[in-house]
Design an enzyme around this catalytic site. Structure first.
Site, mmCIF file in Angstrom:
data_model
loop_
_atom_site.group_PDB
_atom_site.id
_atom_site.type_symbol
_atom_site.label_atom_id
_atom_site.label_comp_id
_atom_site.label_asym_id
_atom_site.label_seq_id
_atom_site.Cartn_x
_atom_site.Cartn_y
_atom_site.Cartn_z
ATOM 1 N N ASP A 1 0.813 -1.219 0.000
ATOM 2 C CA ASP A 1 0.000 0.000 0.000
ATOM 3 C C ASP A 1 0.842 1.263 0.000
ATOM 4 O OD1 ASP A 1 0.813 -0.110 2.671
ATOM 5 O OD2 ASP A 1 -1.108 0.591 3.452
ATOM 6 N N CYS B 1 2.411 4.591 14.140
ATOM 7 C CA CYS B 1 2.060 3.302 13.560
ATOM 8 C C CYS B 1 1.613 2.392 14.691
ATOM 9 C CB CYS B 1 3.267 2.701 12.824
ATOM 10 S SG CYS B 1 2.918 1.133 11.999
ATOM 11 N N HIS B 2 0.512 1.679 14.479
ATOM 12 C CA HIS B 2 0.025 0.816 15.557
ATOM 13 C C HIS B 2 0.618 -0.585 15.507
ATOM 14 C CE1 HIS B 2 -3.665 0.179 12.730
ATOM 15 N NE2 HIS B 2 -2.635 -0.514 12.335
ATOM 16 N N HIS C 1 7.600 -0.364 9.977
ATOM 17 C CA HIS C 1 7.223 -1.639 9.366
ATOM 18 C C HIS C 1 8.376 -2.642 9.352
ATOM 19 C CE1 HIS C 1 3.752 0.451 6.966
ATOM 20 N NE2 HIS C 1 3.458 0.231 8.229
ATOM 21 N N ASP D 1 3.879 -5.277 11.663
ATOM 22 C CA ASP D 1 3.872 -5.406 10.208
ATOM 23 C C ASP D 1 5.219 -5.816 9.626
ATOM 24 O OD1 ASP D 1 1.172 -4.714 9.868
ATOM 25 O OD2 ASP D 1 1.625 -2.581 10.027
#
Length: 448
Positions: A114, A170-171, A199, A256
């Site tokens: 994405d 970012c979670h 990430h 992630d």
């Protein structure tokens, strides 16, 4: 109290969890919440829902809504960017083109992810445009990057605008809580260190009630992981791929890092369908069923609940705090409630040794009324650092060079770095077709 400007307030990324967290934080009572979005239907839904939720939570907030970004920024103390230019359809259209050219999910961090380069172009332009407005209209405000690309955005903006107060969110770091719960630990009693870049973060320190928790994880893997893997779904944070990475590197991938949400790194677990089945990986289904369908369902539910004024919002959304970091960050600074949080900032004090000092890192930070102070970590194993430099840092550096230069050839170099690129002809054919997408007029002109 504080004024919080939310740019892209109607997007799926904003989600109800942030609205709930605002309403469930008494110390922010009296704050001004300015909802801004260019989609009036989504804007009205988010505004209406927050208004009703605040009343049900018995918290006084001053709510505003506008389609004028500069108006929303006036007097802001915090500016949260959650917008996605072009929406998910533009992303899907690019993926369809890429798949025709031989690209597939798995380690494809700037194509089949994405954060595709055609998405990032407009996102970076938006991020910079908002930054310029912030520095002009509310220069003392904290600029909070919630939408992707966080890695490229924090790196680019903090280099170019060092005077700005900037943090990326970012979670994915919440994945450590999921790991704890699965192996039988209460997440409220764990402490940990998970350094890396966005990430791409790894559990390097893991303690439970003051004791080393890695032996507990190792025992769970030996005794219970086989049964867990039999029952878990694909792309699970404790699935066979994550366990394989832990075995290889001695640190555990969090959030992630190896998940489709971070680009499904590394490519070798996705070499073909048989390999993916072995590791219980299916990124295509993850994006289709969890990300796109789940996000659309969430937005639709918000719309329906906002229009149904006969029932309490709390009946559909119980008053429980989420684990999202944005509102706790605002409370920590605005109300001087010190806490340690995982944030994305520049590595300017060598918080993660081996990552360039002018590049983004995701690390624990001490956040208080003073601001944000990064905490130096013990770093990562050398092989992990080398993969970070090759697969995360280097492509972003090329992408930012292309963005600044407007060079078509630099974009070709970015695509050549993708693990599924087999020839320069393939890379150029992909780029040429992507640039013909009707929604990319500005990008075509930039890379003319």
């Amino acid at each position: 109290m504080a004024k919080i400007s939310i740019i892209g307030a109607g997007s799926a990324m904003f989600s109800l969890s942030l609205i709930k967290d605002i309403c469930l934080t008494p110390s922010l009572e009296g704050s001004v919440i300015s909802f801004m979005d260019i989609d009036e239907q989504r804007l009205n839904s988010a505004y209406s829902l927050c208004e009703r939720y605040a009343k049900e939570a018995n918290i006084r907030l001053v709510l505003e809504k506008t389609t004028d970004r500069r108006e929303s920024l006036r007097g802001a103390d915090f500016v949260m960017l959650a917008a996605l230019i072009g929406g998910h359809q533009r992303l899907k259209d690019g993926w369809e083109i890429a798949q025709r050219h031989g690209y597939r999910f798995g380690g494809s961090l700037h194509v089949m992810h994405d954060e595709g380069f055609w998405i990032n172009f407009d996102q970076l332009r938006l991020m910079e445009s908002v930054m310029q407005d912030v520095l002009e209209i509310c220069p003392n405000a904290w600029y909070m990057l919630v939408s992707n690309p966080v890695m490229a955005g924090v790196t680019y903006l903090q280099r170019k605008y060092p005077q700005a107060k900037l943090a990326g969110f970012c979670h994915g770091s919440n994945g450590v809580r999921a790991v704890a719960e699965v192996i039988g630990l209460d997440p409220e009693h764990i402490t940990y260190e998970i350094p890396g870049v966005n990430h791409f973060i790894w559990l390097t320190e893991f303690r439970y009630k003051g004791e080393d928790a890695f032996p507990i994880l190792d025992r769970w893997i030996e005794e219970k992981s086989a049964a867990y893997i039999e029952e878990c779904g694909t792309c699970d944070w404790l699935g066979p791929k994550a366990l394989d990475l832990y075995k290889k590197f001695g640190v555990f991938p969090i959030g992630d890092t190896g998940n489709p949400g971070g680009g499904a790194w590394p490519a070798w677990h996705h070499a073909d369908e048989e390999t993916e089945r072995f590791y219980k990986e299916d990124p295509q289904a993850w994006w289709r069923d969890l990300y796109f369908a789940g996000g659309a369902a969430g937005v639709e539910k918000i719309r329906q609940v906002s229009e149904n004024t006969d029932e309490n919002v709390m009946d559909s959304y119980p008053p429980e705090h989420s684990t999202e970091p944005m509102i706790p960050f605002i409370e920590a600074i605005a109300c001087d409630v010190p806490r340690v949080m995982i944030l994305n900032i520049l590595n300017d004090s060598n918080y993660v040794p081996g990552i360039p000092l002018d590049f983004q890192v995701e690390i624990p930070c001490y956040v208080s009324g003073i601001g944000v102070q990064g905490i130096k970590t013990k770093g990562l194993p050398k092989p992990v650092i080398q993969y970070a430099l090759r697969d995360r840092v280097a492509p972003v550096e090329i992408e930012l060079q292309a963005y600044e230069s407007g060079s078509y050839e630099d974009l070709v170099q970015l695509i050549l770095m993708d693990p599924w690129t087999r020839s320069e002809q393939q890379a150029r054919a992909l780029l040429d077709e992507i640039l013909q997408m009707p929604s990319l007029t500005a990008m075509r002109q930039h890379f003319n």
